[in-house]
Design a protein around this motif. Structure first.
Motif, PDB file in Angstrom:
ATOM      1  N   ARG A 104       0.834  -1.208   0.000  1.00 15.55           N
ATOM      2  CA  ARG A 104       0.000   0.000   0.000  1.00 15.55           C
ATOM      3  C   ARG A 104       0.867   1.256   0.000  1.00 15.55           C
ATOM      4  N   LEU A 105       1.983   1.222   0.750  1.00 18.56           N
ATOM      5  CA  LEU A 105       2.906   2.354   0.764  1.00 18.56           C
ATOM      6  C   LEU A 105       3.487   2.597  -0.624  1.00 18.56           C
ATOM      7  N   ALA A 106       3.949   1.508  -1.281  1.00 16.23           N
ATOM      8  CA  ALA A 106       4.534   1.645  -2.616  1.00 16.23           C
ATOM      9  C   ALA A 106       3.515   2.176  -3.612  1.00 16.23           C
ATOM     10  N   GLU A 107       2.262   1.716  -3.494  1.00 15.79           N
ATOM     11  CA  GLU A 107       1.241   2.149  -4.442  1.00 15.79           C
ATOM     12  C   GLU A 107       0.853   3.604  -4.208  1.00 15.79           C
ATOM     13  N   ARG A 108       0.836   4.036  -2.955  1.00 17.43           N
ATOM     14  CA  ARG A 108       0.521   5.442  -2.687  1.00 17.43           C
ATOM     15  C   ARG A 108       1.590   6.357  -3.274  1.00 17.43           C
ATOM     16  N   VAL A 109       2.853   5.952  -3.101  1.00 16.55           N
ATOM     17  CA  VAL A 109       3.941   6.754  -3.668  1.00 16.55           C
ATOM     18  C   VAL A 109       3.864   6.764  -5.186  1.00 16.55           C
ATOM     19  N   SER A 110       3.618   5.569  -5.785  1.00 17.22           N
ATOM     20  CA  SER A 110       3.555   5.481  -7.244  1.00 17.22           C
ATOM     21  C   SER A 110       2.384   6.276  -7.808  1.00 17.22           C
ATOM     22  N   SER A 111       1.270   6.345  -7.060  1.00 26.51           N
ATOM     23  CA  SER A 111       0.092   7.055  -7.556  1.00 26.51           C
ATOM     24  C   SER A 111       0.336   8.562  -7.652  1.00 26.51           C
ATOM     25  N   LEU A 112       1.306   9.062  -6.891  1.00 29.77           N
ATOM     26  CA  LEU A 112       1.653  10.487  -6.958  1.00 29.77           C
ATOM     27  C   LEU A 112       2.620  10.788  -8.081  1.00 29.77           C
ATOM     28  N   TYR A 113       3.007   9.738  -8.795  1.00 30.37           N
ATOM     29  CA  TYR A 113       4.085   9.858  -9.783  1.00 30.37           C
ATOM     30  C   TYR A 113       3.790  10.890 -10.864  1.00 30.37           C
ATOM     31  N   ALA A 114       2.666  10.749 -11.551  1.00 26.10           N
ATOM     32  CA  ALA A 114       2.403  11.571 -12.733  1.00 26.10           C
ATOM     33  C   ALA A 114       2.426  13.076 -12.431  1.00 26.10           C
ATOM     34  N   PRO A 115       1.640  13.562 -11.472  1.00 24.73           N
ATOM     35  CA  PRO A 115       1.675  15.016 -11.237  1.00 24.73           C
ATOM     36  C   PRO A 115       3.039  15.506 -10.747  1.00 24.73           C
ATOM     37  N   VAL A 116       3.697  14.733  -9.905  1.00 24.97           N
ATOM     38  CA  VAL A 116       4.988  15.169  -9.360  1.00 24.97           C
ATOM     39  C   VAL A 116       6.050  15.224 -10.441  1.00 24.97           C
ATOM     40  N   VAL A 117       6.114  14.187 -11.279  1.00 28.22           N
ATOM     41  CA  VAL A 117       7.179  14.129 -12.277  1.00 28.22           C
ATOM     42  C   VAL A 117       6.978  15.193 -13.357  1.00 28.22           C
ATOM     43  N   HIS A 118       5.724  15.445 -13.747  1.00 31.54           N
ATOM     44  CA  HIS A 118       5.487  16.482 -14.750  1.00 31.54           C
ATOM     45  C   HIS A 118       5.805  17.874 -14.192  1.00 31.54           C
ATOM     46  N   LEU A 119       5.452  18.088 -12.938  1.00 32.28           N
ATOM     47  CA  LEU A 119       5.767  19.370 -12.311  1.00 32.28           C
ATOM     48  C   LEU A 119       7.283  19.543 -12.187  1.00 32.28           C
ATOM     49  N   THR A 120       7.970  18.447 -11.813  1.00 35.72           N
ATOM     50  CA  THR A 120       9.437  18.508 -11.697  1.00 35.72           C
ATOM     51  C   THR A 120      10.080  18.826 -13.038  1.00 35.72           C
ATOM     52  N   ALA A 121       9.612  18.143 -14.101  1.00 34.80           N
ATOM     53  CA  ALA A 121      10.173  18.388 -15.434  1.00 34.80           C
ATOM     54  C   ALA A 121       9.897  19.816 -15.900  1.00 34.80           C
ATOM     55  N   LEU A 122       8.681  20.312 -15.610  1.00 34.68           N
ATOM     56  CA  LEU A 122       8.337  21.680 -16.017  1.00 34.68           C
ATOM     57  C   LEU A 122       9.206  22.706 -15.285  1.00 34.68           C
ATOM     58  N   LEU A 123       9.363  22.514 -13.982  1.00 35.05           N
ATOM     59  CA  LEU A 123      10.196  23.434 -13.213  1.00 35.05           C
ATOM     60  C   LEU A 123      11.655  23.375 -13.672  1.00 35.05           C
ATOM     61  N   THR A 124      12.120  22.151 -14.018  1.00 34.49           N
ATOM     62  CA  THR A 124      13.484  22.009 -14.533  1.00 34.49           C
ATOM     63  C   THR A 124      13.641  22.783 -15.839  1.00 34.49           C
ATOM     64  N   LEU A 125      12.647  22.646 -16.737  1.00 33.38           N
ATOM     65  CA  LEU A 125      12.688  23.357 -18.018  1.00 33.38           C
ATOM     66  C   LEU A 125      12.739  24.871 -17.805  1.00 33.38           C
TER      67      LEU A 125
END
Length: 742
Positions: free
Chosen positions: A356-377
């Motif tokens: 359940r811990l792994a799935e909760r972290v993975s479920s946050l993946y899409a918004p976090v990674v896109h925000l990280t990439a956008l901020l990096t850009l």
């Protein structure tokens, strides 16, 4: 690599025929308490985000009490109360997860076939583009450089279309239904790399990244292919079990004709003809014929043993020597083999605290990674003003941050552990039970049928008159009472002619032999004047033999109890039997804490008392009266010979006679727990190290793809260590003769 599965959206891209309500109602199984259960194939499920979306949507439906997705098998199990079918199909289809009823496996791995084709195409394209890039790197300029760039762009197009469609299908299906999954950033990264290179080519720029774009796709597909192969290897126990089920059987029609029918057409009451060398397709009772069978799938005993009329055979048992006419007692969907398959699949789908811990972290993946990439850009553009470099770094961030390793950390260990236990004859119903088993500090055993075999044997056979034993055996053959069956197995001095046999329920058997009345049964009935209350044989009221019975211990019971004590476990016996009998068995096994004469509610009360003291209880039992206690315990285990309700309540079911399954399961659980912790640590360390490096601009998209694939493969390889691990329990997986079972 990503956690998303290839070949899934192909089903969704075409107009699919949804199962009808009638088909779903027929496929649903009653659970006996007013609940019904349905299992559907949902190939659109990819990752933790998909699992959460499906389960939340189904749990919002009226009367649905449980919804569990199994990522490995792409199946969802739904339970609901009442006879009316909830709108399950409509709910799933509206989310883009088109459900299907199960269809027979055609034996071909279509996913692997598509992956291999994609790897070949992308690899061929990458090799050719790299050759052209050598000239550019060597100093080609002007029109020559532009020509090589245009040729590279043309070569990359079929690679992106045919090899990249695995990612594009998955990403498009998620986006058009308003969802995100782990393939969206990969598809975006590949497309941006190609688009940026194409722009550079059009404006006659000095740099293009067609080689990086296609090579990125090539390495991602290699990782995904290896991921798929390793998953299938870990799940080989389930697939191998499914292959044991025959595809059909020869049906004996009412008019005497024979017809070969698929196993799905066999219903309870169908009469079948089973030839020598064939496996039993469903659970049956023998109506005619004698043969030897190999029942190792059910009992672990590979030695053939004879069977005859009236005996029940389980699905998957191999008929060895002679033809049999049998009658089906239940359909294939409810057979022993189907139940074992469901147990294995349920083990893969269970989710404990780690998962359940792994799935909760993975479920946050899409918004976090896109925000990280956008901020990096934006950050790199602000610092350097070089949008070209900023875009390249953002693409690398998109790719390297995929939490596939974290998503795989727990389920892959559970799959491998389920296979490891299955090879030793232990079926796991719920993967989360492994986590609970690690915490166990108290083991409570039922007595009859658990610590003992639950079958009586005559303990004073050597002292009895052989002629009296012959008469008793002849009479006992007419009864199914456990005591009568024990007497039937005794060696006879000769055959006895019996007439006018009658069984008096609750008393015994009466018959005429050579004109005299013989009785076998309760002493107060067979020989009232004797004053004996036990089981005896009497001729005309005169006692001829008195039988004493004892229950036999299960193989390895004593060794198992002593091993649990060595591990620091508190071992107790909770039994409904008499104090004397419980004390006798406890004395043989060295169990100090014994509670006898317990009702089911009292067993639950004892488990609740132990739980209130902070203890984690493993309950091992087999009877109907043990089912409530099995459900109340932290984790539970039952033998395959247990009553149906007992097996359904247990977290683990062991198929062999020996009790070493208890210590084996604990050993595997502890090893699996260590591997899960290691996998989570590996995944977390990877992200903490890789993401800052990528944001800092030291990682190209190609290196990001290699790093992401390597992290996932490392987690899988670590989990597969459990396959070759040797248990410290030396006697685990052995029968009563000490022979290895696996």
């Amino acid at each position: 690599m990503s956690c998303c599965a290839p070949n899934a959206e192909r089903v969704l891209c075409v107009e699919a025929t949804l199962p009808t309500p009638d088909e779903l109602s027929l496929a649903a199984r009653p659970l006996g308490d007013g609940s019904r259960q349905l299992e559907l194939s949902v190939p659109g499920v990819h990752c933790a985000a998909c699992i959460g979306t499906v389960e939340k949507a189904l749990l919002r439906l009226d009367h649905v009490t449980s919804a569990r997705v199994n990522l490995s098998t792409k199946r969802v199990t739904i339970q609901w109360q009442g006879p009316d079918l909830p709108p399950i199909v409509q709910s799933l289809a509206s989310l883009g997860y088109v459900p299907h009823l199960f269809s027979p496996d055609n034996g071909r791995d279509q996913v692997l076939s598509e992956l291999i084709q994609a790897v070949a195409i992308s690899g061929f394209a990458a090799a050719n583009i790299m050759l052209l890039s050598v000239s550019v790197w060597s100093g080609a300029e002007g029109s020559t450089r532009d020509l090589f760039h245009w040729i590279s762009a043309l070569i990359a197009i079929p690679a992106l279309i045919f090899a990249g469609r695995i990612y594009y299908r998955s990403a498009w299906n998620a986006l058009r239904h308003g969802r995100m999954n782990m393939d969206v950033p990969i598809a975006v990264g590949i497309t941006l790399a190609y688009a940026m290179s194409l722009y550079e080519t059009v404006v006659h720029g000095p740099h293009a990244y067609f080689d990086a774009s296609v090579s990125l796709l090539f390495f991602l597909l290699i990782g995904r292919t290896l991921d798929h192969v390793m998953r299938e290897r870990a799940r080989s126990a389930v697939t191998g079990l499914a292959r044991l089920a025959p595809r059909g059987a020869l049906l004996l029609e009412a008019d005497g004709r024979h017809s070969y029918r698929p196993v799905e057409d066999i219903v309870a009451g169908s009469r079948l003809l089973i030839a020598a060398g064939e496996r039993i397709p469903v659970d049956v009772v023998v109506e005619a014929g004698h043969s030897d069978i190999d029942a190792s799938i059910a009992t672990g005993e590979s030695a053939p043993h004879p069977i005859g009329v009236g005996e029940e055979l389980r699905a998957g048992v191999l008929n060895l020597t002679g033809p049999l006419t049998v009658r089906a007692v239940r359909p294939a969907s409810d057979s022993f083999l189907a139940e074992m398959t469901r147990l294995m699949e349920a083990a893969e789908g269970g989710r404990g605290r780690y998962r359940r811990l792994a799935e909760r972290v993975s479920s946050l993946y899409a918004p976090v990674v896109h925000l990280t990439a956008l901020l990096t850009l934006l950050g790199w553009i602000a610092m350097t003003g070089d949008w070209h470099r900023a875009t390249t770094i953002a693409i690398a961030v998109l790719i390297i941050t995929c939490p596939c390793a974290l998503g795989l950390a727990v389920p892959i260990v559970q799959v491998v552990a389920a296979r490891r236990l299955f090879e030793q004859g232990v079926m796991m119903r719920d993967g989360a039970a492994l986590e609970r088993l690690v915490e166990v500090d108290t083991v409570a055993f039922d007595k009859t049928g658990t610590l003992t075999r639950g079958t009586l044997q005559v303990s004073n056979a050597e002292t009895l008159d052989r002629d009296a034993v012959s008469v008793a055996s002849a009479l006992a053959a007419y009864s199914r009472h456990p005591a009568a069956q024990a007497i039937t197995g005794l060696r006879r001095a000769g055959e006895v002619q019996v007439e006018n046999v009658e069984e008096i329920p609750g008393y015994g058997i009466e018959a005429r032999i050579n004109g005299k009345t013989w009785r076998l049964g309760r002493g107060s009935w067979a020989a009232p004047e004797s004053g004996i209350e036990g089981t005896l044989l009497a001729e005309q009221g005169v006692v001829k033999a008195v039988f004493e019975f004892s229950d036999t211990l299960r193989p390895e019971a004593e060794t198992t109890v002593s091993e649990l004590a060595r591990l620091g476990m508190n071992v107790e016996m909770l039994s409904g039997d008499t104090v004397d009998k419980c004390a006798s068995v406890a004395g043989q096994l060295g169990i100090r804490h014994v509670l006898a004469g317990l009702l089911p509610a009292q067993k639950i009360a004892r488990i609740a008392e132990l739980s209130s003291q902070g203890r984690k209880v493993l309950m091992v039992g087999d009877g109907l009266n043990d089912a409530p206690a099995l459900a109340a315990a932290s984790v539970s285990m039952a033998p395959a010979t247990a009553a149906d309700i007992g097996r359904n309540a247990a977290d683990f079911v062991f198929l062999h006679n020996g009790l070493s399954a208890v210590t084996l399961a604990i050993s595997v659980a502890k090893k699996a727990d260590r591997l899960v912790r290691q996998n989570i640590a590996l995944a977390v360390v990877y992200n903490f190290v890789a993401v800052p490096i990528a944001i800092s601009g030291y990682v190209t998209p190609l290196i990001a793809a290699v790093a992401m694939s390597a992290s996932s493969l490392l987690v899988i390889a670590n989990a597969l260590r459990l396959t070759g691990w040797k248990s410290s329990v030396a006697w685990a997986g052995r029968n009563e003769r000490g022979e290895a079972l696996a």
